[in-house]
Structure formats: structure tokens, C-alpha cells
Design an enzyme around this catalytic site. Structure first.
Site, mmCIF file in Angstrom:
data_model
loop_
_atom_site.group_PDB
_atom_site.id
_atom_site.type_symbol
_atom_site.label_atom_id
_atom_site.label_comp_id
_atom_site.label_asym_id
_atom_site.label_seq_id
_atom_site.Cartn_x
_atom_site.Cartn_y
_atom_site.Cartn_z
ATOM 1 N N HIS A 137 0.826 -1.207 0.000
ATOM 2 C CA HIS A 137 0.000 0.000 0.000
ATOM 3 C C HIS A 137 0.858 1.255 0.000
ATOM 4 O O HIS A 137 2.050 1.208 0.297
ATOM 5 C CB HIS A 137 -0.931 0.028 1.221
ATOM 6 C CG HIS A 137 -2.061 -0.956 1.125
ATOM 7 N ND1 HIS A 137 -1.923 -2.284 1.457
ATOM 8 C CD2 HIS A 137 -3.352 -0.802 0.731
ATOM 9 C CE1 HIS A 137 -3.073 -2.905 1.269
ATOM 10 N NE2 HIS A 137 -3.957 -2.036 0.823
ATOM 11 N N LYS A 141 -1.057 4.796 4.606
ATOM 12 C CA LYS A 141 -2.027 3.854 5.183
ATOM 13 C C LYS A 141 -1.785 3.716 6.676
ATOM 14 O O LYS A 141 -0.666 3.467 7.112
ATOM 15 C CB LYS A 141 -1.922 2.490 4.498
ATOM 16 C CG LYS A 141 -2.974 1.510 4.976
ATOM 17 C CD LYS A 141 -3.110 0.324 4.062
ATOM 18 C CE LYS A 141 -4.205 -0.620 4.553
ATOM 19 N NZ LYS A 141 -5.519 0.028 4.711
HETATM 20 N N1 LIG Z 1 -13.869 -1.315 3.258
HETATM 21 C C1 LIG Z 1 -13.044 -0.781 2.337
HETATM 22 O O1 LIG Z 1 -13.115 -1.089 1.123
HETATM 23 C C2 LIG Z 1 -12.032 0.226 2.795
HETATM 24 C C3 LIG Z 1 -11.273 0.959 1.861
HETATM 25 C C4 LIG Z 1 -10.384 1.938 2.314
HETATM 26 C C5 LIG Z 1 -10.278 2.166 3.677
HETATM 27 N N2 LIG Z 1 -10.998 1.419 4.554
HETATM 28 C C6 LIG Z 1 -10.977 1.680 5.996
HETATM 29 O O2 LIG Z 1 -11.858 2.788 6.209
HETATM 30 C C7 LIG Z 1 -11.353 3.605 7.273
HETATM 31 C C8 LIG Z 1 -11.114 5.024 6.740
HETATM 32 O O3 LIG Z 1 -10.117 4.961 5.759
HETATM 33 P P1 LIG Z 1 -9.539 6.270 5.097
HETATM 34 O O4 LIG Z 1 -8.487 5.823 4.182
HETATM 35 O O5 LIG Z 1 -10.640 7.128 4.604
HETATM 36 O O6 LIG Z 1 -8.879 6.950 6.387
HETATM 37 P P2 LIG Z 1 -8.608 8.515 6.635
HETATM 38 O O7 LIG Z 1 -8.286 9.184 5.348
HETATM 39 O O8 LIG Z 1 -7.651 8.573 7.763
HETATM 40 O O9 LIG Z 1 -10.013 9.087 7.109
HETATM 41 C C9 LIG Z 1 -10.634 8.746 8.306
HETATM 42 C C10 LIG Z 1 -11.607 9.866 8.627
HETATM 43 O O10 LIG Z 1 -12.376 9.496 9.758
HETATM 44 C C11 LIG Z 1 -12.569 10.657 10.527
HETATM 45 N N3 LIG Z 1 -12.883 10.302 11.899
HETATM 46 C C12 LIG Z 1 -12.082 9.745 12.828
HETATM 47 N N4 LIG Z 1 -12.765 9.530 13.956
HETATM 48 C C13 LIG Z 1 -14.029 9.967 13.717
HETATM 49 C C14 LIG Z 1 -15.193 10.027 14.493
HETATM 50 N N5 LIG Z 1 -15.199 9.575 15.764
HETATM 51 N N6 LIG Z 1 -16.327 10.523 13.936
HETATM 52 C C15 LIG Z 1 -16.340 10.960 12.675
HETATM 53 N N7 LIG Z 1 -15.247 10.929 11.864
HETATM 54 C C16 LIG Z 1 -14.119 10.434 12.397
HETATM 55 C C17 LIG Z 1 -11.265 11.419 10.420
HETATM 56 O O11 LIG Z 1 -11.479 12.779 10.666
HETATM 57 P P3 LIG Z 1 -10.233 13.742 11.065
HETATM 58 O O12 LIG Z 1 -9.382 13.781 9.847
HETATM 59 O O13 LIG Z 1 -10.914 15.042 11.343
HETATM 60 O O14 LIG Z 1 -9.598 13.106 12.243
HETATM 61 C C18 LIG Z 1 -10.887 11.188 8.962
HETATM 62 O O15 LIG Z 1 -11.399 12.215 8.115
HETATM 63 C C19 LIG Z 1 -10.087 2.908 7.769
HETATM 64 O O16 LIG Z 1 -10.424 2.045 8.833
HETATM 65 C C20 LIG Z 1 -9.637 2.093 6.562
HETATM 66 O O17 LIG Z 1 -8.850 0.999 6.925
HETATM 67 C C21 LIG Z 1 -11.866 0.467 4.139
#
Ligand SMILES: NC(=O)c1ccc[n+]([C@@H]2O[C@H](COP(=O)([O-])OP(=O)(O)OC[C@H]3O[C@@H](n4cnc5c(N)ncnc54)[C@H](OP(=O)(O)O)[C@@H]3O)[C@@H](O)[C@H]2O)c1
Length: 251
Positions: A137, A141
Site C-alpha cells: 500500500h 495507510k
Molecule cells: N472497506 C473498504 O473497502 C475500505 C477501503 C479503504 C479504507 N478502509 C478503511 O476505512 C477507514 C477510513 O479509511 P480512510 O483511508 O478514509 O482513512 P482517513 O483518510 O484517515 O479518514 C478517516 C476519517 O475518519 C474521521 N474520523 C475519525 N474519527 C471519527 C469520528 N469519531 N467521527 C467521525 N469521523 C471520524 C477522520 O477525521 P479527522 O481527519 O478530522 O480526524 C478522517 O477524516 C479505515 O479504517 C480504513 O482501513 C476500508
């Protein structure tokens, strides 16, 4: 809002996946994006009044179960993208959703190609003597091993157990370079600029190996799976894990 479209809210809307999901719901037919929440807003206060039927949850690993419980309590159907929801937690969500006559889905990876790679790995698990996973990745990540790597390992182990076969031998302890053994299947995590999301599942038996490889070049690969998952959650009861249930009822 058209009468047959699904009203959706996104939690974690400023993250990478949440931002993509918002764009997707705005342009894919059949959805109305009625609310989107970053971490600066307490979604619990207003989501029940937003008109959303389904909530797409994409926040921080470890928060998915708690958020899904809170969504069910408020009458919303959760589609949990966030990594780290365990099998026991999925079972608990299923019971809560059925009691509330709601549906939902826990989806460790929305890519249909990744889903097929995991299904093929389950099939191969019965016929080889060992398996290792290499997941690669981009360097931003947050987690390692990836949720998809851990889910693939879990599925390989479960497939062998269900077939009445012994678990693969885990790597010898004390050699970190042999990878992080999840359920006895070593996972090797690579983080490098230039990568997006890639995984290889390697199987070995005497005289032969099999490599299953999936490569993602952009979040566009999540779009069709997100559509199927939200449609599934909007119309079914109980909480399933993985894209399988949503793919099988594709219409
Ligand atoms: N299922 C799938 O296909 C898939 C694909 C990609 C990622 N994921 C997973 O999805 C999650 C997010 O991934 P990402 O790449 O988008 O991560 P990211 O870019 O770090 O975004 C996470 C977001 O969640 C917000 N957040 C954190 N705590 C929160 C809360 N209590 N309430 C509301 N918002 C909150 C953060 O806000 P702040 O920036 O303001 O802290 C940030 O904007 C991870 O667990 C990742 O492993 C899953």
C-alpha cells in the site's frame, strides 16, 4: 429526492474513503446524499433527523462496531467500511439489527476484484500446504497489516477448518522478517510511494505454487461494491459480512 432513491449519510466524510463515497453518492444513480459528517461534528445529534436510511461509516479502525450499534439504535442501517470489526462483533450487530428489523453490512473491502481474490483463496486453501500474504500500500495507510490482508488470512483458515483440514503450520517464532502471522498465515506489509492498494496471496505445495494477485489503481474500484452494499443494507434484515451477500442478490 426521487421517491425510489436511497437516502444516505456518510460518517468520516473528510477522510480518503469518505470523500470518495460522497462523490460516488452524488453521481451514481439511485442515491441521495442527505448528510455528511467530519470528525468536527457529532453526527449522533442530527443523523436520525437527516432523512438518511443508510449510513456509510468510514472513520478510524476500531470505531466501526461502536458506531454501527449507535446507528442501529437511531433506526439507521449501517454499512461499515472501517477496518477492525471482528467476527464476534459482526454476529452481535446481526442480532441487534434483526431485533430492530434493520439491515446492514460490514465490508472489509468494497472492490469486487478483491472479493473474488478472497473467494479464490478460500478455494485454494483446501489444496495447498501453506499460504502467505503480501499486501502492498501507499505509505499513508494507517494500519498494518491491512484489513483485507487480515480478512484473507481469516478466510483461508476458516476454509481449511470447514473442510476438516489441519491449520497451516505457522512461521517459527522469533523471526519478524517472516511476517505477522494472523491465524497462522503470515502477512507481509509493504508501504511505498507509487503504490495504491495491492495484494498477493501465495500458496505452495510440493512442486508447485499458485499466486493470486489483485491490484487497485484508484478508489473508483470501490464504487460498484459501494452501490451493491448500500442497496443490500437498505432492503434486507440482519448484518452480513463481506460483499458476498450483496453480490449474490445483484439485480
Ligand atoms: N472497506 C473498504 O473497502 C475500505 C477501503 C479503504 C479504507 N478502509 C478503511 O476505512 C477507514 C477510513 O479509511 P480512510 O483511508 O478514509 O482513512 P482517513 O483518510 O484517515 O479518514 C478517516 C476519517 O475518519 C474521521 N474520523 C475519525 N474519527 C471519527 C469520528 N469519531 N467521527 C467521525 N469521523 C471520524 C477522520 O477525521 P479527522 O481527519 O478530522 O480526524 C478522517 O477524516 C479505515 O479504517 C480504513 O482501513 C476500508
Amino acid at each position: 429526492m426521487s421517491s425510489d432513491s436511497i437516502a444516505v449519510a456518510v460518517i468520516g466524510a473528510r477522510g480518503k474513503l469518505g470523500r470518495f463515497a460522497c462523490e460516488w453518492f452524488a453521481r451514481a444513480p439511485g442515491f441521495d446524499l442527505v448528510a455528511s459528517y467530519g470528525s468536527d461534528v457529532d453526527w449522533r445529534r442530527s443523523i436520525a433527523d437527516s432523512g438518511a436510511r443508510v449510513a456509510f461509516e468510514a472513520t478510524r479502525a476500531g470505531l466501526g462496531f461502536e458506531h454501527a450499534c449507535e446507528l442501529l439504535e437511531r433506526g439507521l442501517r449501517p454499512v461499515v467500511a472501517t477496518s477492525g470489526v471482528s467476527i464476534a462483533e459482526t454476529t452481535e450487530l446481526d442480532a441487534r439489527a434483526r431485533a430492530a428489523q434493520l439491515g446492514g453490512l460490514v465490508v472489509p473491502n468494497f472492490s469486487i476484484g478483491a472479493w473474488l481474490m478472497m473467494r479464490m483463496a478460500e478455494e485454494a486453501a483446501r489444496w495447498f500446504e501453506g499460504a502467505e500474504i503480501v499486501e502492498l500500500h501507499h505509505p499513508r495507510k494507517a494500519d498494518a497489516p491491512s484489513g483485507t490482508g487480515a480478512e484473507t488470512a481469516r478466510r483461508i483458515v476458516a476454509a481449511r477448518r470447514d473442510a476438516g483440514l489441519a491449520a497451516f503450520d505457522p512461521p517459527s517464532p522469533g523471526f519478524p522478517a517472516r511476517g505477522a502471522a494472523r491465524d497462522g498465515v503470515p502477512i507481509h506489509s509493504v508501504r511505498l510511494p507509487g503504490l495504491y492498494a495491492h495484494q498477493e496471496v501465495l500458496f505452495g505445495a510440493v512442486g508447485e505454487t499458485l499466486a493470486l494477485r489483485h491490484d487497485m489503481a484508484s478508489p473508483e474500484a470501490f464504487g460498484p461494491g459501494i452501490t451493491l452494499a448500500v442497496r443490500y443494507a437498505a432492503t434486507n434484515s440482519g448484518v452480513q459480512r463481506g460483499l458476498g451477500a450483496a453480490l449474490e442478490r445483484r439485480d
